[in-house]
Design a protein around this motif. Structure first.
Motif, PDB file in Angstrom:
ATOM      1  N   ILE A  41      -7.146  -0.583  -1.028  1.00 55.77           N
ATOM      2  CA  ILE A  41      -8.708  -0.217  -1.016  1.00 55.77           C
ATOM      3  C   ILE A  41      -9.571  -1.201  -0.639  1.00 55.77           C
ATOM      4  O   ILE A  41      -9.150  -2.317  -1.073  1.00 55.77           O
ATOM      5  N   ASP A  42     -10.629  -0.884   0.190  1.00 61.81           N
ATOM      6  CA  ASP A  42     -11.608  -1.930   0.529  1.00 61.81           C
ATOM      7  C   ASP A  42     -12.783  -1.406   0.019  1.00 61.81           C
ATOM      8  O   ASP A  42     -13.430  -0.223   0.149  1.00 61.81           O
ATOM      9  N   VAL A  43     -13.730  -2.308  -0.599  1.00 60.27           N
ATOM     10  CA  VAL A  43     -15.095  -2.034  -0.995  1.00 60.27           C
ATOM     11  C   VAL A  43     -15.907  -3.172  -0.580  1.00 60.27           C
ATOM     12  O   VAL A  43     -15.872  -4.604  -0.494  1.00 60.27           O
ATOM     13  N   TYR A  44     -17.259  -2.717   0.391  1.00 66.55           N
ATOM     14  CA  TYR A  44     -17.957  -3.696   1.011  1.00 66.55           C
ATOM     15  C   TYR A  44     -19.214  -3.081   1.058  1.00 66.55           C
ATOM     16  O   TYR A  44     -19.500  -1.914   0.898  1.00 66.55           O
ATOM     17  N   THR A  45     -20.183  -3.705   1.713  1.00 64.11           N
ATOM     18  CA  THR A  45     -21.601  -3.380   1.788  1.00 64.11           C
ATOM     19  C   THR A  45     -21.796  -3.303   3.573  1.00 64.11           C
ATOM     20  O   THR A  45     -21.363  -4.099   4.124  1.00 64.11           O
ATOM     21  N   LYS A  68      -3.353   5.407   2.076  1.00 69.84           N
ATOM     22  CA  LYS A  68      -2.099   5.201   1.676  1.00 69.84           C
ATOM     23  C   LYS A  68      -0.930   6.184   2.080  1.00 69.84           C
ATOM     24  O   LYS A  68      -1.462   7.224   2.796  1.00 69.84           O
ATOM     25  N   GLY A  69       0.060   5.941   2.499  1.00 71.37           N
ATOM     26  CA  GLY A  69       1.019   6.362   3.341  1.00 71.37           C
ATOM     27  C   GLY A  69       1.550   5.650   4.636  1.00 71.37           C
ATOM     28  O   GLY A  69       1.210   4.419   4.867  1.00 71.37           O
ATOM     29  N   SER A  70       2.455   6.215   5.510  1.00 72.42           N
ATOM     30  CA  SER A  70       2.955   5.347   6.549  1.00 72.42           C
ATOM     31  C   SER A  70       2.475   5.668   7.933  1.00 72.42           C
ATOM     32  O   SER A  70       2.605   4.604   8.705  1.00 72.42           O
ATOM     33  N   GLY A  71       1.310   6.446   7.808  1.00 74.42           N
ATOM     34  CA  GLY A  71       0.718   6.400   9.291  1.00 74.42           C
ATOM     35  C   GLY A  71       0.041   7.721   9.602  1.00 74.42           C
ATOM     36  O   GLY A  71       0.251   8.791   8.680  1.00 74.42           O
ATOM     37  N   PRO A  72      -0.616   7.927  10.619  1.00 72.12           N
ATOM     38  CA  PRO A  72      -1.329   9.388  10.886  1.00 72.12           C
ATOM     39  C   PRO A  72      -0.060  10.343  11.393  1.00 72.12           C
ATOM     40  O   PRO A  72       1.061  10.076  11.548  1.00 72.12           O
ATOM     41  N   SER A  76      -0.313  10.293   6.092  1.00 71.22           N
ATOM     42  CA  SER A  76      -0.903   9.455   5.357  1.00 71.22           C
ATOM     43  C   SER A  76      -2.273   9.923   4.857  1.00 71.22           C
ATOM     44  O   SER A  76      -2.803  10.819   5.490  1.00 71.22           O
ATOM     45  N   LEU A  77      -2.724   9.257   3.761  1.00 69.21           N
ATOM     46  CA  LEU A  77      -4.118   9.697   3.300  1.00 69.21           C
ATOM     47  C   LEU A  77      -5.014   8.618   3.659  1.00 69.21           C
ATOM     48  O   LEU A  77      -4.741   7.378   3.355  1.00 69.21           O
ATOM     49  N   SER A  78      -6.253   9.060   3.996  1.00 68.62           N
ATOM     50  CA  SER A  78      -7.361   8.167   4.401  1.00 68.62           C
ATOM     51  C   SER A  78      -8.550   8.795   4.141  1.00 68.62           C
ATOM     52  O   SER A  78      -8.657   9.964   4.495  1.00 68.62           O
ATOM     53  N   ASP A  79      -9.455   7.970   3.547  1.00 61.14           N
ATOM     54  CA  ASP A  79     -10.934   8.620   3.096  1.00 61.14           C
ATOM     55  C   ASP A  79     -11.783   7.280   3.178  1.00 61.14           C
ATOM     56  O   ASP A  79     -11.435   6.123   2.891  1.00 61.14           O
TER      57      ASP A  79
END
Length: 248
Positions: free
Chosen positions: A29-33, A44-48, A107-110
């Motif tokens: 998880i990344d959180v930034y402005t 989450k996961g091994s890749g696309p 993989s999961l990406s959002d």
């Protein structure tokens, strides 16, 4: 795996997006402005999803018709010619099955973008305040803004606190962490010395932290929102009253 997650969160705290090399078992998880907004990314996961190359279907081939050798024709003295019958049936050619594409592990990406509220300004007295009389200002922003966001199966808790800078429009500036309140409890007050029309500007700065997987870190960067409201200040009317003479 815990070491990789800690590295991911450590990079995030240094204002750098974390890109862990292994986010299979637990989410990164990344959180930034960015551009005045809060951005939350999860993976989450091994890749696309990848599709293996599909082998081209074999070209259709035509088998040559093999004819059996024909014995030499016997010499006939008569006028009738013997008939030669040849087979016209084509041999059956079976097609090979076309290989189907197979997908690798997914993989999961959002990515979520959160907007922050813009402060609404109020003041009292609300109609033509007088010069040299305190005007009470306040806004509708709470002391703490908290959000729970689910992304790629993880719960991210975001906690944000505002701070305020008031520009009263006559060159006076006041900084505070409180939102203010109406008369008589408000501590954000200002008295104008001359009548006129002013633009009151409120700059709200947001900073805070986020918690994910039991780890709490500060959100890098800062978000600012600006609110403006006009105010008209008038002078108190003055009236000359002549002295009253009493006679007996």
């Amino acid at each position: 795996m815990k070491t990789l997650i800690a590295l991911s969160l450590l990079l995030t705290s240094l204002s750098l997006p974390a890109h862990a090399t292994d986010c299979i078992e637990r989410a990164c998880i990344d959180v930034y402005t960015q551009d005045g907004k809060i951005v939350i990314e999860g993976r989450k996961g091994s890749g696309p999803v990848e599709k293996k190359a599909v082998a081209p279907a074999p070209a259709k081939t035509r088998k040559a018709i093999v004819r059996k050798p024909v014995a030499p024709k016997p010499k006939v003295t008569g006028t009738a010619k013997p008939k030669v019958v040849t087979s016209t049936k084509k041999p059956v050619v079976r097609k090979k099955p076309t290989p189907q594409p197979t997908a690798s592990a997914t993989s999961l990406s959002d990515k979520l973008v959160e907007m922050l509220p813009t402060a609404g300004i109020s003041y009292s007295p609300s109609f033509q305040p007088l010069i040299k009389v305190p005007v009470f200002f306040w806004c509708d922003i709470p002391d703490v803004v908290t959000k729970k966001i689910e992304i790629v199966g993880e719960i991210v808790e975001v906690s944000l606190k505002p701070s305020f800078i008031w520009h009263y429009g006559d060159g006076v500036i006041f900084a505070t962490r409180k939102a203010g309140a109406p008369y008589p409890d408000g501590e954000i007050q200002h008295s104008y010395s001359t009548p006129g029309h002013y633009l009151v500007q409120l700059i709200t700065s947001w900073d805070g932290d986020f918690t994910v997987q039991g780890v709490k870190l500060r959100i890098p960067g800062e978000i600012k929102t600006v609110s403006i409201i006009p105010i008209t200040v008038v002078a108190a009317p003055s009236r000359f009253t002549p002295p009253v003479l009493f006679t007996r």
